[in-house]
Design a protein around this motif. Structure first.
Motif, PDB file in Angstrom:
ATOM      1  N   ILE A  33       0.843  -1.201   0.000  1.00  0.00           N
ATOM      2  CA  ILE A  33       0.000   0.000   0.000  1.00  0.00           C
ATOM      3  C   ILE A  33       0.876   1.249   0.000  1.00  0.00           C
ATOM      4  O   ILE A  33       0.588   2.217  -0.719  1.00  0.00           O
ATOM      5  N   GLU A  34       1.956   1.224   0.764  1.00  0.00           N
ATOM      6  CA  GLU A  34       2.866   2.373   0.830  1.00  0.00           C
ATOM      7  C   GLU A  34       3.507   2.669  -0.524  1.00  0.00           C
ATOM      8  O   GLU A  34       3.636   3.828  -0.928  1.00  0.00           O
ATOM      9  N   GLU A  35       3.887   1.633  -1.245  1.00  0.00           N
ATOM     10  CA  GLU A  35       4.594   1.802  -2.524  1.00  0.00           C
ATOM     11  C   GLU A  35       3.670   2.114  -3.699  1.00  0.00           C
ATOM     12  O   GLU A  35       4.137   2.557  -4.753  1.00  0.00           O
ATOM     13  N   PHE A  36       2.391   1.887  -3.535  1.00  0.00           N
ATOM     14  CA  PHE A  36       1.444   2.025  -4.649  1.00  0.00           C
ATOM     15  C   PHE A  36       1.481   3.396  -5.335  1.00  0.00           C
ATOM     16  O   PHE A  36       1.576   3.458  -6.567  1.00  0.00           O
ATOM     17  N   PRO A  37       1.386   4.531  -4.606  1.00  0.00           N
ATOM     18  CA  PRO A  37       1.383   5.818  -5.321  1.00  0.00           C
ATOM     19  C   PRO A  37       2.603   6.019  -6.220  1.00  0.00           C
ATOM     20  O   PRO A  37       2.465   6.493  -7.355  1.00  0.00           O
ATOM     21  N   ASP A  38       3.787   5.649  -5.754  1.00  0.00           N
ATOM     22  CA  ASP A  38       4.988   5.803  -6.567  1.00  0.00           C
ATOM     23  C   ASP A  38       4.952   4.883  -7.789  1.00  0.00           C
ATOM     24  O   ASP A  38       5.347   5.278  -8.888  1.00  0.00           O
ATOM     25  N   LYS A  39       4.480   3.656  -7.589  1.00  0.00           N
ATOM     26  CA  LYS A  39       4.406   2.719  -8.716  1.00  0.00           C
ATOM     27  C   LYS A  39       3.438   3.209  -9.777  1.00  0.00           C
ATOM     28  O   LYS A  39       3.733   3.144 -10.971  1.00  0.00           O
ATOM     29  N   ASN A  68      -8.343   7.511 -11.065  1.00  0.00           N
ATOM     30  CA  ASN A  68      -9.301   8.309 -10.304  1.00  0.00           C
ATOM     31  C   ASN A  68     -10.139   7.422  -9.382  1.00  0.00           C
ATOM     32  O   ASN A  68     -10.470   7.820  -8.260  1.00  0.00           O
ATOM     33  N   HIS A  69     -10.448   6.208  -9.827  1.00  0.00           N
ATOM     34  CA  HIS A  69     -11.149   5.249  -8.971  1.00  0.00           C
ATOM     35  C   HIS A  69     -10.310   4.901  -7.745  1.00  0.00           C
ATOM     36  O   HIS A  69     -10.841   4.814  -6.629  1.00  0.00           O
ATOM     37  N   CYS A  70      -9.025   4.685  -7.926  1.00  0.00           N
ATOM     38  CA  CYS A  70      -8.166   4.346  -6.784  1.00  0.00           C
ATOM     39  C   CYS A  70      -8.182   5.462  -5.747  1.00  0.00           C
ATOM     40  O   CYS A  70      -8.263   5.186  -4.540  1.00  0.00           O
ATOM     41  N   ALA A  71      -8.141   6.707  -6.189  1.00  0.00           N
ATOM     42  CA  ALA A  71      -8.216   7.824  -5.239  1.00  0.00           C
ATOM     43  C   ALA A  71      -9.551   7.771  -4.487  1.00  0.00           C
ATOM     44  O   ALA A  71      -9.582   7.876  -3.255  1.00  0.00           O
ATOM     45  N   ASP A  72     -10.651   7.574  -5.213  1.00  0.00           N
ATOM     46  CA  ASP A  72     -11.972   7.497  -4.578  1.00  0.00           C
ATOM     47  C   ASP A  72     -12.053   6.322  -3.608  1.00  0.00           C
ATOM     48  O   ASP A  72     -12.491   6.461  -2.467  1.00  0.00           O
ATOM     49  N   SER A  73     -11.644   5.159  -4.056  1.00  0.00           N
ATOM     50  CA  SER A  73     -11.740   3.940  -3.262  1.00  0.00           C
ATOM     51  C   SER A  73     -10.881   4.014  -2.007  1.00  0.00           C
ATOM     52  O   SER A  73     -11.318   3.640  -0.913  1.00  0.00           O
ATOM     53  N   HIS A  74      -9.681   4.512  -2.150  1.00  0.00           N
ATOM     54  CA  HIS A  74      -8.765   4.548  -1.024  1.00  0.00           C
ATOM     55  C   HIS A  74      -9.158   5.620  -0.015  1.00  0.00           C
ATOM     56  O   HIS A  74      -8.964   5.440   1.193  1.00  0.00           O
ATOM     57  N   PRO A 110      -7.716  15.243 -15.614  1.00  0.00           N
ATOM     58  CA  PRO A 110      -6.289  14.922 -15.488  1.00  0.00           C
ATOM     59  C   PRO A 110      -5.998  14.130 -14.209  1.00  0.00           C
ATOM     60  O   PRO A 110      -6.568  14.389 -13.156  1.00  0.00           O
ATOM     61  N   VAL A 111      -5.094  13.172 -14.320  1.00  0.00           N
ATOM     62  CA  VAL A 111      -4.811  12.262 -13.206  1.00  0.00           C
ATOM     63  C   VAL A 111      -3.917  12.887 -12.137  1.00  0.00           C
ATOM     64  O   VAL A 111      -3.787  12.328 -11.047  1.00  0.00           O
ATOM     65  N   GLU A 112      -3.323  14.031 -12.423  1.00  0.00           N
ATOM     66  CA  GLU A 112      -2.375  14.627 -11.472  1.00  0.00           C
ATOM     67  C   GLU A 112      -2.997  14.850 -10.100  1.00  0.00           C
ATOM     68  O   GLU A 112      -2.350  14.596  -9.074  1.00  0.00           O
ATOM     69  N   SER A 113      -4.249  15.312 -10.049  1.00  0.00           N
ATOM     70  CA  SER A 113      -4.855  15.546  -8.731  1.00  0.00           C
ATOM     71  C   SER A 113      -5.066  14.238  -7.988  1.00  0.00           C
ATOM     72  O   SER A 113      -4.862  14.173  -6.768  1.00  0.00           O
ATOM     73  N   ILE A 117      -3.582  13.065  -4.430  1.00  0.00           N
ATOM     74  CA  ILE A 117      -4.435  12.501  -3.378  1.00  0.00           C
ATOM     75  C   ILE A 117      -3.853  11.179  -2.899  1.00  0.00           C
ATOM     76  O   ILE A 117      -3.722  10.949  -1.687  1.00  0.00           O
ATOM     77  N   LEU A 118      -3.504  10.303  -3.829  1.00  0.00           N
ATOM     78  CA  LEU A 118      -2.966   8.996  -3.453  1.00  0.00           C
ATOM     79  C   LEU A 118      -1.686   9.138  -2.638  1.00  0.00           C
ATOM     80  O   LEU A 118      -1.506   8.441  -1.635  1.00  0.00           O
TER      81      LEU A 118
END
Length: 176
Positions: A33-39, A68-74, A110-113, A117-118
């Motif tokens: 989970i910690e590494e996910f945003p960087d990956k 965007n789903h990952c940001a919402d879900s997490h 755009p996915v940057e936001s 968030i992630l």
């Protein structure tokens, strides 16, 4: 054909809860989970808008929608953790992720936001998870769709799987 679609939907398979979840397993899940945003960021940082519109399967989500789903879900998951830690076996609020994925901030925004968030969300979420006591890891919430009680330690596993699952979707979409 149906088997092929299932493989595209679940490129790493469905979540399988281990018989025994120990401290080492939880630490591995938290690291995922910690590494996910960087990956995710590394997978998408040089993609064009056209490439972000690629799908991992026919009628599946675009890379835009997956991120965007990952940001919402997490975000929802962190809130569920906090509810579980501060209430007695709360019933969580589900949401219609497929409908959320069709909203303008998911479909072609755009996915940057969401990457920001992630990054921030995972930093706080990991801190929270790393500091859970054995008693807190056993605390549960109720998912109203199936009336199942889910412990926080199991939910850590579910979200480690969720990270790998959607990372595989992004990688697959890039190859299509």
């Amino acid at each position: 054909m149906e088997k092929d679609i299932e493989k595209l939907k679940y490129p790493i398979g469905k979540f399988q809860k281990p018989q025994n979840v120990d401290k080492i397993q939880i630490e591995e899940w938290i690291k995922t989970i910690e590494e996910f945003p960087d990956k995710v960021n590394n997978e998408v940082k040089n993609l064009t808008e056209k490439e972000l519109e690629k799908r991992y399967r026919p009628n599946g989500w675009t890379i835009y929608q997956v991120i965007n789903h990952c940001a919402d879900s997490h975000m929802n998951s962190l809130i569920r953790f906090k509810l579980t830690l501060t209430e007695e076996t709360p019933t969580i609020k589900p949401y219609f992720e497929n409908l959320w994925a069709e909203l303008s901030d998911s479909k072609n925004y755009p996915v940057e936001s969401s990457l920001k968030i992630l990054a921030g969300l995972h930093e706080r979420w990991v801190h929270l998870m790393e500091n859970l006591t054995e008693i807190e890891l056993e605390k549960e919430f109720i998912h109203p769709e199936n009336k199942e009680k889910v412990s926080l330690k199991t939910n850590i596993g579910i979200y480690a799987w969720h990270c790998k699952h959607h990372l595989a979707h992004i990688i697959s979409a890039k190859q299509n």
